[in-house]
Design a protein around this motif. Structure first.
Motif, short mmCIF file in Angstrom:
data_model
loop_
_atom_site.label_atom_id
_atom_site.label_comp_id
_atom_site.label_asym_id
_atom_site.label_seq_id
_atom_site.Cartn_x
_atom_site.Cartn_y
_atom_site.Cartn_z
N VAL A 644 0.92 -1.06 0.02
CA VAL A 644 -0.42 -0.18 -0.30
C VAL A 644 1.09 1.10 0.15
O VAL A 644 2.79 1.25 0.55
N ALA A 645 0.25 2.32 -0.89
CA ALA A 645 0.99 3.97 -1.09
C ALA A 645 -0.01 4.30 -0.81
O ALA A 645 -1.19 4.70 -0.64
N CYS A 646 0.40 5.42 0.33
CA CYS A 646 -0.47 6.79 0.29
C CYS A 646 -0.09 8.01 -0.15
O CYS A 646 1.67 8.25 0.53
N VAL A 647 -0.12 8.38 -0.85
CA VAL A 647 0.44 9.56 -2.25
C VAL A 647 -0.67 11.01 -2.17
O VAL A 647 -1.74 10.36 -1.78
N LYS A 648 -0.22 11.70 -2.40
CA LYS A 648 -1.07 13.23 -3.31
C LYS A 648 -0.77 13.09 -4.87
O LYS A 648 0.15 12.64 -5.43
N SER A 649 -1.93 13.36 -5.69
CA SER A 649 -1.65 13.22 -6.80
C SER A 649 -0.69 14.27 -7.95
O SER A 649 0.15 14.05 -8.30
N ARG A 650 -0.61 15.38 -6.28
CA ARG A 650 0.88 16.04 -6.76
C ARG A 650 2.23 15.19 -6.71
O ARG A 650 2.95 14.98 -7.83
N ASP A 651 2.30 13.82 -5.44
CA ASP A 651 3.24 12.73 -5.81
C ASP A 651 3.49 12.39 -7.05
O ASP A 651 4.41 12.05 -7.24
N MET A 652 2.59 12.18 -7.52
CA MET A 652 2.29 11.15 -8.90
C MET A 652 2.26 12.95 -9.56
O MET A 652 3.43 11.87 -10.99
N HIS A 653 2.52 13.68 -9.91
CA HIS A 653 2.98 14.91 -11.41
C HIS A 653 4.20 14.33 -10.61
O HIS A 653 4.69 14.22 -11.74
N TRP A 654 5.22 15.00 -9.79
CA TRP A 654 6.00 14.86 -9.95
C TRP A 654 7.59 13.81 -10.14
O TRP A 654 8.42 13.88 -10.50
N ALA A 655 6.63 12.93 -9.91
CA ALA A 655 6.87 11.83 -9.79
C ALA A 655 6.90 11.36 -11.47
O ALA A 655 8.37 11.03 -12.35
N LEU A 656 6.29 11.29 -12.27
CA LEU A 656 6.42 11.05 -13.58
C LEU A 656 7.83 12.55 -14.27
O LEU A 656 8.16 12.02 -14.80
N ALA A 679 -10.75 13.71 -3.54
CA ALA A 679 -11.92 14.49 -3.79
C ALA A 679 -11.53 15.46 -5.03
O ALA A 679 -12.84 16.42 -5.09
N ASN A 680 -10.74 15.94 -5.12
CA ASN A 680 -10.32 17.25 -5.84
C ASN A 680 -10.24 16.39 -7.38
O ASN A 680 -9.64 15.69 -8.34
N PRO A 681 -11.63 17.07 -8.62
CA PRO A 681 -11.93 16.72 -8.78
C PRO A 681 -10.59 16.82 -10.12
O PRO A 681 -10.48 15.63 -11.29
N TRP A 682 -10.04 17.66 -10.32
CA TRP A 682 -8.31 17.62 -11.42
C TRP A 682 -7.97 16.68 -11.29
O TRP A 682 -5.81 16.21 -11.72
N SER A 683 -7.39 16.04 -9.98
CA SER A 683 -6.28 14.62 -9.45
C SER A 683 -6.96 13.56 -10.47
O SER A 683 -6.13 12.79 -10.79
N ILE A 684 -7.63 13.70 -11.32
CA ILE A 684 -8.14 12.23 -12.41
C ILE A 684 -6.80 12.41 -13.89
O ILE A 684 -6.51 11.21 -13.82
N VAL A 757 -14.38 14.23 -14.35
CA VAL A 757 -14.46 13.39 -12.75
C VAL A 757 -14.34 11.66 -12.68
O VAL A 757 -15.32 11.25 -13.27
N GLN A 758 -14.09 11.59 -11.75
CA GLN A 758 -13.94 9.91 -11.64
C GLN A 758 -14.15 9.91 -9.72
O GLN A 758 -15.07 10.90 -9.56
N ASP A 759 -15.23 8.81 -9.88
CA ASP A 759 -15.37 8.16 -8.61
C ASP A 759 -14.69 8.54 -7.36
O ASP A 759 -13.49 7.22 -7.48
N VAL A 760 -14.71 8.08 -6.06
CA VAL A 760 -14.18 8.20 -5.51
C VAL A 760 -14.38 7.05 -4.42
O VAL A 760 -14.28 6.31 -2.67
N GLY A 761 -15.03 6.29 -4.80
CA GLY A 761 -15.51 4.85 -4.17
C GLY A 761 -16.98 4.62 -3.91
O GLY A 761 -17.83 5.51 -4.27
N LEU A 762 -16.62 4.05 -2.49
CA LEU A 762 -17.80 3.87 -1.93
C LEU A 762 -18.34 3.98 -0.74
O LEU A 762 -17.29 4.57 0.11
N VAL A 763 -19.91 5.01 -0.04
CA VAL A 763 -19.76 5.18 1.18
C VAL A 763 -18.51 4.24 2.45
O VAL A 763 -18.01 2.85 2.09
N MET A 764 -18.53 4.72 3.61
CA MET A 764 -17.37 3.36 4.25
C MET A 764 -18.22 2.72 5.09
O MET A 764 -19.68 2.94 5.23
N PRO A 765 -17.46 1.04 4.96
CA PRO A 765 -18.84 0.67 5.88
C PRO A 765 -18.89 1.07 7.44
O PRO A 765 -18.80 2.10 8.14
#
Length: 1406
Positions: A644-656, A679-684, A757-765
Motif C-alpha cells: 500500500v502507498a498513501c500519496v497525493k496527486s502532486r506526488d504522482m505528478h512530480w514523480a512523472l 476529492a479534487n476532481p482535477w486529480s484524475i 470526474v472520477q469516483d472516490v469509491g463507495l460509502v464507508m462501512p
C-alpha cells in the motif's frame, strides 16, 4: 332538457352540478344552443364509453391523451429511506449485462425496463424516433433542455395569467369554474381552432409531433400533481389556475374509481417534482369538497351541490379591500443603496434539476472480527508484548537512507514512559500540571514521525488529549496567531516536542523560547527517552475499552483563516480504524509507504493509527526528501515490496516529471495506491498520466484508489481494491455550465467547458450518506443535483471544541425530504464536499465548500479556475504552480481574484500576454469574468508548513494592499455588471417623512463642486492668454524685475533666484540650443533630468519656446546608481524622448563606469548639457496652434514599480493653474514656500508652473537639503514670514522625527510659525492622520495653529481633487465606520463611538 343518455353514466357530483348550471343558463337565455352543446360535450367527453383496443383495454382518446407512439418513462415508486449500496450495484450490473450497456452511465432514478402492462404501445415510427434519440448521444431524456424550456414557457404563461388584474365581465353567469381539460391547454402545442378541446372520436385525431407529445407528458404531470412550484397548493383560493390541478386530480381519481371503462392511467406518470412519500390508505375516500374560483361549493342535506350566487365583481372588490393599503412605515427609512444596484435577473434558460429525490445510500455493514482489540491502546499493548521486534515505523533521512526503525516493543515502552512523565513529572504531586482529560500540544517537525508517534500514543495511554500542530518557525508565521487562539481555547499549557525541534525553535537572548503572537504561555516538554524518568515497576497505564471520551483534536483551517479544533472520540477513533481495515483489506505485517503529513488527515489515519491496529510496517517519506528526490517513494515501494502507498496527486505528478526510464522500477507488489486528494476532481489527470507511464512497470489500473475525506467526517468514501481488472473505474464527463447551477448534465469530452470526474469509491462501512442543498435548510437533493455530502456514522468527529453554535450547524444536521420530514432520527455531519451519489452507489466529488465562489448566482470552484489558469500556455510561467484563487465582495457580490507567482526570468511583456490569455480562457470555459489578476515575484506569497500557499493570508494581504504585486491586470468592467444606477435628484419631502417628522435618509446625491473658474476678478490679465509661454512673455515685458523664484541651500541662504526677464531670456537660449544642436522639431519629446532647482524650471519653458514636449525625470542617485538609473532609462524609453537635457555634473554621471554597468551608454538618446548655453535669441518663439495640443507629460513610478504617464494639454495646464490661483488666492505680492519633489503631480505644478501664471514668489526648498538641515524648511517659513506653504509627507515626517527634541532651541533662535495660515501636505493617498496630528502638537508651542495643517488629495488621472485654500472652511476630521466602507458606503461616527473606525480629513474641492 335533461339527457337520458347520462342516466346510466356514473358522473361525479361536480360534473352533474355543472351540467345543471348549463341547463339553467340555457333556459334563461344566457348562452345559445350551440354553446350549450359545446360545453356539455367538453364535460362528458372524458366519460363516454370507447370501443375496446386490441388488448381489451378501453382507451379514451382526447386531445390531452399521450400520442400513441410515445414511449412511456416513469420513475421508480421508491420511498424516502435508505438503499443498500450492494443491492444498487447488483441491480446496475444486472441491467448492464441485460442491455449490453456500459457499466457506468448516469441513470438517476429512471427505469427504462418497465413491465409490459405499464407501457404505451410502441409503433415502428415511435421506435425509430426512440432509437434516433438514443443514437444522438443522449443517455437520458431528462438531460435534454427541450422539456425544461417548454415547462418554463408554460409556467411563465400561467404566471402572466395569474398576474392579470382586469375587471371580470359583468354578465350573469355561474361561478363554478370549469373542470374540463381545456383549462389546461398549454400554449403553442397545436392549432388554435375553437374545437381543440372537443372529443376525438376516431383513432387518427390531430397529428402532433413526437416532441410535442413529450412536452405534453411533462405538462400533464404538472397539471395533475401540481407540485412544480410552492404556490400551486397554497393559493388555490386566490387563483383558479393554481387550484385547478387538484380539482382535475380529484375528478380523475373519482372517475377511476367509479367508471368501469377506465380512462388512461395518467396517474402512473409521477412528476419530476413530486414528493416520493407513501400515501395514506384512506386518502381517496375521505375527501372534502374542493373550492372553485371565488365561490364555494356547498352541499344540501341530500348531498346535491348548490352554488352560492355571489357576483364576481363584488368578490373581486372584497379581495382588493383585503390587501394592505400602504407599505409598512419602516420601508420609508431603509437605505436605498440596494435599490440603486442593478438586480441580477435569473436566466430563464438555466438548467434545473429534474430527477427524482435521491435516496440515502448505506455502506456495507461493518463486520465484527473476533480478534479486533477493544481499543487502540490495547492493540499497542498486544503487539508490543507479543511481537516486540516487529518493525512499526521506518524513517528516512534526506538522502533516502533509513534513519531509524521503531519497533512495536520500543513504541510500547517509550509510550509508557511518556505517559508516566506527563502525569507525574510535570508540576507537583499535590498539583500536577496535566491531568487525565487535559489537552496538550504536539509540536514535531515533518521529518520526525517516530517521536510524534511515541508522544501521540503516550498521550492516549495517559488519557490526555493530544492536539497536533505545526512547528512555529518564526513569531510571524502565516496563520500562527490562529493556531495560538485554538491552543488558548483548548486550555493548552504544555507542549510536547522533540529535542531537535526544541533546539530549532526561535529563542530570546536569554535562551528562552518567546511567547508566539496570540499563543498562550506554554511549558515545552521534550519527550526523548534520555530526558525522561523510568516509570516504577508497579506503575501500569489504565487501558480500558473505547468510550466517548475525546481521543485527540485535529485542527482545521477555515476559508476565512480561522482555525478550529475537531474533536474525535475514542470509540470513533477505533471504529474508523476498523472501517479502514475492512475497506482497504489490511492484514498483519503489511508494508505501507506514507508520503502524507502524519500529523493529520489521511496520513495520520493510515500511517499512525490503523497501521498500529493491524501491526503494519510504515515507511515514512519526509517532505524534505520528496523535494530532493520526487521518485523516492516509488523507490521505497520497490525496495520494501510495499503493498500500500498513501500519496497525493502532486506526488504522482512530480514523480512523472522526474521519471527517466528507470529499469529497476517494479510496482507489481502494490495492491492499493491511495490518492488522498481524490476529492479534487482535477486529480484524475495525474492518475491517468501516472497509470500510462507506470503500467509497463507492473502498475495495475485497479490499484489506484482515490478517496475523499474531511476533518469533520474523517474518511467519507474510498475506492476498494479489486481483483477484477476488466471492470473500469467510474467516471463521467459533466457540463461545467450545468455545474455552475448545481445541476448534473452529461456532456461530450470534445467540448472545452466540461469536467471529467472520477469516483472516490463507495460509502464507508457502517455509514449512511446523502447530499443536501448547500444553502438554506438541509433538504435532500435530486438525483441530478449537486449538493453537500453528509454522513451519518460512528467513525466521525463529534464537535468543534468550545464552539457549540458552529457544532450544531455542522455536526447536528437532520436532512429533510421535500415534505419537510427528517429521513433519520440520527444526526448527519456535513463533510464540506460538493458532489453526488452516482449509479451503483459510487460517490463523486466535484468541489469543496471552502473553494466555492458564488458569482451572480452561479457557483464556481476555485480548483476549476486554478486548473484553467495553469493550463494556459506557457504552462511553466507560474513559478512551481503556485497560484491562489479567492473571491472578494464588491457591490454585494463576489468577484474572482487570481494571484500567482511568476518565474524570476519573466519579462513584463510575457506577464501581460499570459494574463490576457488566462482571462480569455476563463471567460470561454467558465463564462465568468476575473476582477483582478495579480502577479507577484517568486517565493513571496505566504506559505503553509508543507510549502503550499496560505490562501487566507494571501487574501488578507490583498485586502490590506500589502501584496506588492509586480504586474496587475484589473478587469472590473467584465465582472461588475450590477453597477449602481445614477442617482436622481429627489423631489420635495413626501408625506411619509412629514408624518414622522424625519427626512428620508440616503437621498442626497454624493457630489460636490468647487467655485466656478469663470468668476475670476476682471484684473486677472493672465486669463487673456491661452498658453503659459505667452504668460511668461507678458510678465517679462510688464514686470521684468519681479522675482518669481528663490532657491535656498542647506544653510538657508539664497543659492539662486530668477526674475521674469531672466527666466524668459534663459528659456530663449535653451530653445535655440534645442533647435540648433538637437535638431528637434515641433512635438518632439525631451527628457529633463535635473535636480530640484532653477535649471529645471528654465529647461521646461525652453522646451515650450521651442515647441517640444518636456518630461521631468528624477535624476539617478549618485550613491545608488545601479537601482535608480534603470528607472530613468525606462521613463526615457517609454516616453520616446528624442533628447535628454541635464546639467554637466549629471551628464558625467550618466557616462560614468558605474552607470555603464547598469545601462549601456550607447542606448541613451542625444544628451545636451545646459550649463553652456548659446548667446543667440531664437528667430521666432513657438506658439501652439490648438489649446488641446500636448504641453507636457507627467510620469510617475509607483511604490510597486508601475510606471504611469499622463498627457497634459495646454488648455488643461492653464485651467489647472487658474483653479489653484482661485483656490489659494495667489497674486504677485504673495510669497509661498514649497518643499516638494518637482517631478510629477501637484508638486511639479506648484514648483514650475503656478508662479509664472499667478505671479507670486515661490521660495524653493529642495527636500534633499533637509537631510543635512532638518529645520531648513521651518526656518525659511519663519524668516520670510510665509503665510502659505506646501510640503510632502516625507518632509513632515523628517521634521517630526528630527526636530522633536529641538523645539525649545528653535524657539530660542526665533522660529515663529504663528503667521502660517495654510500648511498643505501634497500627496496621492489617504491622509495620514497620526502624522499630521503629531506635527501639529509638536510645533504648537512655536505658534503653529492646528487648523492650519491640512492635506490635499490627487491621483494619476486628476492631479488635484481636493486642495485647502485660504478662503475655504477649516479642515475637519470625521470618523467613518470601516464596516460600512467594506460595503461601499459611508457612515459617520462620533469620536467616542466604539468599534472599528477610520479617520478622514475633509478638505474643500478645487
Amino acid at each position: 332538457m335533461a339527457d337520458r343518455s347520462l342516466e346510466g353514466m356514473a358522473l361525479p357530483l361536480e360534473v352533474r352540478a355543472r351540467l345543471a348550471e348549463l341547463e339553467l343558463e340555457l333556459s334563461e337565455g344566457d348562452i345559445t344552443q350551440k354553446g350549450y352543446e359545446k360545453k356539455r360535450s367538453k364535460l362528458i367527453g372524458a366519460y363516454l364509453p370507447q370501443p375496446p383496443t386490441a388488448n381489451g383495454a378501453a382507451v379514451v382518446r382526447c386531445r390531452l391523451q399521450h400520442s400513441e407512439g410515445a414511449t412511456r418513462r416513469t420513475f421508480r415508486p421508491a420511498h424516502i429511506g435508505v438503499c443498500d449500496v450492494r443491492e444498487a450495484a447488483a441491480r446496475e450490473r444486472a441491467a448492464s449485462a441485460a442491455g449490453n450497456r456500459p457499466l457506468f452511465y448516469f441513470r438517476f432514478g429512471v427505469d427504462q425496463a418497465l413491465p409490459q402492462e405499464r407501457r404505451a404501445p410502441v409503433t415502428p415510427s415511435s421506435a425509430s424516433r426512440y432509437h434516433r434519440r438514443r443514437s444522438s448521444g443522449s443517455r437520458d431524456e431528462r438531460y435534454r433542455s427541450d422539456v425544461h424550456t417548454e415547462a418554463v414557457q408554460a409556467a411563465l404563461a400561467k404566471h402572466k395569467e395569474r398576474k392579470m388584474a382586469v375587471p371580470m365581465p359583468s354578465k350573469r353567469r355561474s361561478l363554478v369554474v370549469q373542470t374540463s381539460m381545456d383549462a389546461y391547454t398549454p400554449p403553442d402545442t397545436s392549432s388554435g381552432s375553437e374545437d381543440e378541446g372537443s372529443v376525438q372520436g376516431d383513432s387518427q385525431g390531430t397529428p402532433t409531433s413526437s416532441q410535442g407529445s413529450i412536452n405534453m407528458e411533462h405538462w400533464i404531470s404538472q397539471a395533475i400533481h401540481g407540485s412544480t412550484t410552492s404556490t400551486t397548493s397554497s393559493s388555490s383560493t386566490q387563483s383558479g389556475g393554481s387550484g385547478a390541478a387538484h380539482r382535475l386530480a380529484d375528478v380523475m381519481a373519482q372517475t377511476h374509481i367509479e367508471n368501469h371503462s377506465a380512462p388512461p392511467d395518467v396517474t402512473t406518470y409521477t412528476s419530476e417534482h413530486s414528493i416520493q412519500v407513501e400515501r395514506p390508505q384512506g386518502s381517496t375516500t375521505s375527501r372534502t369538497a374542493p373550492k372553485y374560483g371565488n365561490a364555494e361549493l356547498m352541499e344540501t342535506g341530500d348531498g346535491v351541490p348548490v352554488s352560492s350566487r355571489v357576483s364576481a365583481k363584488i368578490q373581486q372588490l372584497v379581495n382588493t379591500l383585503k390587501r394592505p393599503k400602504r407599505p409598512p412605515l419602516r420601508e420609508f427609512f431603509v437605505d436605498d443603496f440596494e435599490e440603486l444596484l442593478e438586480v441580477q435577473q435569473p436566466d430563464p434558460n438555466q438548467p434545473k434539476p429534474e430527477g427524482a429525490q435521491m435516496l440515502a445510500m448505506r455502506g456495507e455493514q461493518l463486520g465484527v472480527v473476533t480478534n479486533w482489540p477493544p481499543s487502540l491502546e490495547a492493540a499497542l499493548q498486544r503487539w508490543g508484548t507479543i511481537s516486540p521486534k516487529a518493525p512499526c515505523l521506518t524513517t528516512m533521512d534526506t538522502n533516502g537512507k533509513p534513519l531509524y526503525i521503531l519497533t512495536y516493543g520500543k513504541l510500547w515502552t517509550r509510550s509508557m514512559k511518556v505517559a508516566y512523565n506527563i502525569l507525574h513529572k510535570l508540576g507537583t504531586k499535590q498539583e500536577p500540571m496535566v491531568r487525565p482529560g487535559d489537552r496538550v500540544a504536539l509540536v514535531f517537525p515533518n521529518n520526525d514521525p517516530a517521536a510524534f508517534m511515541v508522544a501521540f500514543y503516550g498521550c492516549l495511554l495517559a488519557e490526555v488529549v493530544p492536539v497536533p500542530i505545526e512547528v512555529p518557525l518564526t513569531r510571524k508565521d502565516a496563520g500562527s496567531q490562529q493556531i495560538g487562539f485554538l491552543l488558548g481555547s483548548c486550555g493548552v499549557t504544555v507542549a510536547l516536542t522533540s529535542d531537535a525541534c526544541h533546539k530549532g525553535l526561535p529563542k530570546s537572548p536569554t535562551g528562552e523560547i518567546p511567547q508566539f503572537k496570540g499563543w498562550p504561555k506554554l511549558l515545552w516538554f521534550v519527550t526523548e527517552s534520555k530526558h525522561l524518568s523510568k516509570p516504577p515497576r508497579d506503575w501500569f497505564p489504565h487501558i480500558k475499552d473505547a468510550n466517548n471520551d475525546t481521543a485527540y483534536i485535529e485542527y482545521k483551517t477555515c476559508k476565512d483563516g480561522s482555525v478550529l479544533g475537531v474533536t474525535v472520540t475514542r470509540i470513533a477513533l477505533l471504529t474508523h480504524c476498523q472501517a479502514l481495515t475492512q475497506a482497504c483489506g489490511y492484514t498483519e505485517a503489511e508494508t505501507i509507504v506514507n508520503v502524507l503529513d502524519f500529523k493529520k488527515d489521511v496520513g495520520l489515519w493510515h500511517g499512525i493509527l490503523t497501521s498500529v491496529m493491524n501491526m503494519m510496517h510504515v515507511i515514512s517519506i519526509p517532505y524534505s526528501l520528496m523535494k530532493v528526490n520526487p521518485l523516492s517513494w516509488i523507490q521505497k515501494v520497490c525496495q520494501y515490496k510495499a503493498k500500500v502507498a498513501c500519496v497525493k496527486s502532486r506526488d504522482m505528478h512530480w514523480a512523472l516529471v522526474a521519471h527517466r526510464d528507470q529499469r529497476d522500477v517494479n510496482l507489481s507488489s502494490l495492491r492499493m495506491l491511495i490518492v488522498a486528494d481524490g476529492a479534487n476532481p482535477w486529480s484524475i489527470s495525474s492518475c491517468d498520466a501516472f497509470l500510462n507511464v507506470f503500467q509497463s512497470k507492473g502498475l495495475r489500473q485497479e490499484v489506484i484508489c482515490p478517496c475523499a475525506s474531511s476533518p469533520e467526517a474523517l474518511t467519507v468514501a474510498i475506492r476498494r481494491p479489486t481483483d477484477d481488472s476488466n471492470q473500469p473505474p467510474g467516471r463521467g464527463v459533466l457540463s461545467m455550465h450545468g455545474l455552475t447551477y448545481g445541476v448534473i448534465r452529461v456532456d461530450s469530452e470534445e467540448k472545452l467547458s466540461v469536467l471529467t470526474v472520477q469516483d472516490v469509491g463507495l460509502v464507508m462501512p457502517g455509514a449512511i450518506m446523502c447530499s443536501v442543498k448547500p444553502d438554506g435548510i438541509p433538504q435532500l437533493c435530486r438525483t441530478d443535483e449537486i449538493g453537500e455530502l453528509c454522513v451519518c456514522a460512528v467513525a466521525t468527529g463529534t464537535s468543534y471544541y468550545g464552539l457549540s453554535g458552529m457544532t450544531k450547524n455542522t455536526f447536528e444536521v437532520f436532512p429533510m425530504t421535500s415534505s419537510g420530514a427528517p429521513i433519520s432520527e440520527y444526526p448527519f455531519i456535513r463533510t464540506g464536499l460538493l458532489g453526488f451519489v452516482g449509479p451503483g452507489g459510487l460517490v463523486f466529488v466535484v468541489g469543496k465548500m471552502d473553494g466555492l465562489m458564488v458569482v451572480s448566482g452561479r457557483r464556481h470552484n476555485a480548483d476549476d479556475i486554478v486548473a484553467t489558469a495553469l493550463a494556459v500556455e506557457p504552462m511553466k510561467f507560474v513559478y512551481r504552480g503556485r497560484i491562489a484563487v479567492f473571491s472578494v465582495t464588491v457591490l454585494h457580490d463576489e468577484r474572482i481574484v487570481i494571484v500567482a507567482e511568476q518565474r524570476p526570468d519573466s519579462t513584463e511583456e510575457d506577464s501581460f500576454q499570459w494574463m490576457s490569455r488566462v482571462l480569455q480562457a476563463i471567460d470561454s470555459i467558465h463564462q465568468v469574468g476575473v476582477y483582478c489578476l495579480a502577479l507577484v515575484p517568486a517565493n513571496t506569497l505566504p506559505k503553509t508548513p508543507l510549502g503550499g500557499i496560505h490562501l487566507s493570508e494571501t487574501k488578507q494581504l490583498f485586502l490590506e494592499g500589502s501584496l506588492h504585486p509586480c504586474n496587475v491586470l484589473m478587469c472590473p468592467h467584465t465582472c461588475v455588471t450590477n453597477l449602481p444606477k445614477p442617482r436622481q435628484k429627489q423631489p420635495e419631502i413626501g408625506p411619509a417623512s412629514v408624518m414622522v417628522g424625519n427626512l428620508v435618509s440616503g437621498k442626497r446625491i454624493a457630489q460636490a463642486s468647487g467655485r466656478d473658474l469663470g468668476q475670476i476678478e476682471d484684473n486677472d490679465q493672465a486669463r487673456k492668454f491661452l498658453f503659459l509661454s505667452e504668460v511668461l512673455q507678458w510678465r517679462a515685458q510688464t514686470t521684468p524685475d519681479h522675482v518669481l523664484y528663490t532657491l535656498l541651500n542647506c544653510r538657508g541662504t539664497i543659492a539662486n533666484s530668477l526674475t521674469c526677464v531672466q527666466l524668459h531670456k534663459r528659456a530663449e537660449k535653451i530653445a535655440v540650443m534645442l533647435m540648433e544642436r538637437g535638431h528637434l522639431q515641433d512635438g518632439d519629446h525631451v527628457a529633463l533630468v535635473y535636480p530640484p532647482g532653477i535649471d529645471l524650471i528654465a529647461a521646461f519653458y525652453g522646451c515650450l519656446y521651442a515647441g517640444c514636449v518636456p518630461i521631468t525625470v528624477r535624476p539617478p542617485h549618485p550613491q545608488n546608481i545601479a537601482t535608480t538609473l534603470p528607472t530613468v532609462k525606462m521613463i526615457v524609453e517609454v516616453s520616446r524622448s528624442a533628447c535628454l537635457m541635464t546639467t554637466q555634473l549629471i551628464c558625467k554621471l550618466l557616462r560614468s563606469r558605474e552607470a555603464a554597468a547598469a545601462v549601456d551608454v550607447r542606448t541613451w538618446p542625444l544628451i545636451l548639457d545646459t550649463d553652456d548655453l548659446p548667446k543667440k535669441r531664437p528667430a521666432q518663439i513657438y506658439k501652439p496652434s490648438n489649446p488641446d495640443t500636448l504641453a507636457y507629460l507627467d510620469f510617475s513610478v509607483s511604490t510597486t514599480g508601475m510606471l504611469a504617464g499622463v498627457k497634459m494639454s495646454h488648455a488643461a495646464t492653464s485651467a489647472f493653474c487658474r483653479s489653484i490661483k482661485l483656490q489659494c488666492e495667489l497674486y504677485p505680492s504673495r510669497e509661498v514656500a514649497i518643499c516638494l519633489d518637482p517631478y510629477c503631480g501637484l508638486g511639479f505644478v506648484l514648483w514650475c508652473l503656478c508662479s509664472v501664471y499667478s505671479g507670486h514668489q515661490s521660495i524653493l526648498i529642495p527636500p534633499s537639503e533637509l537631510e543635512t538641515n532638518p529645520a531648513l524648511w521651518l526656518l525659511a517659513v519663519s524668516q520670510y514670514k510665509v503665510r502659505d506653504t506646501f510640503c510632502s509627507y516625507s518632509v513632515m515626517e523628517l521634521c517630526t522625527k528630527g526636530l522633536g527634541s529641538q523645539t525649545e532651541s528653535l524657539k530660542a533662535r526665533g522660529l515663529d510659525l504663528s503667521r502660517v495660515r495654510t500648511c498643505v501636505v501634497v500627496a496621492e493617498e489617504r491622509p495620514r492622520i497620526a502624522l499630521t496630528q503629531s506635527f501639529s502638537k509638536l510645533f504648537k508651542d512655536l505658534g503653529l495653529h492646528p487648523r492650519a495643517v491640512s492635506t490635499s488629495f490627487g491621483c494619476r488621472v486628476n492631479l488635484a481633487i481636493c486642495l485647502q485654500g485660504t478662503s475655504g472652511p477649516d479642515p475637519t476630521t470625521v470618523y467613518v465606520d470601516m464596516r460600512a466602507l467594506r460595503h461601499d458606503s459611508s457612515t459617520s461616527l462620533n469620536a467616542s463611538n466604539g468599534g472599528p473606525g477610520c479617520q478622514w480629513t475633509a478638505a474643500p474641492f478645487c
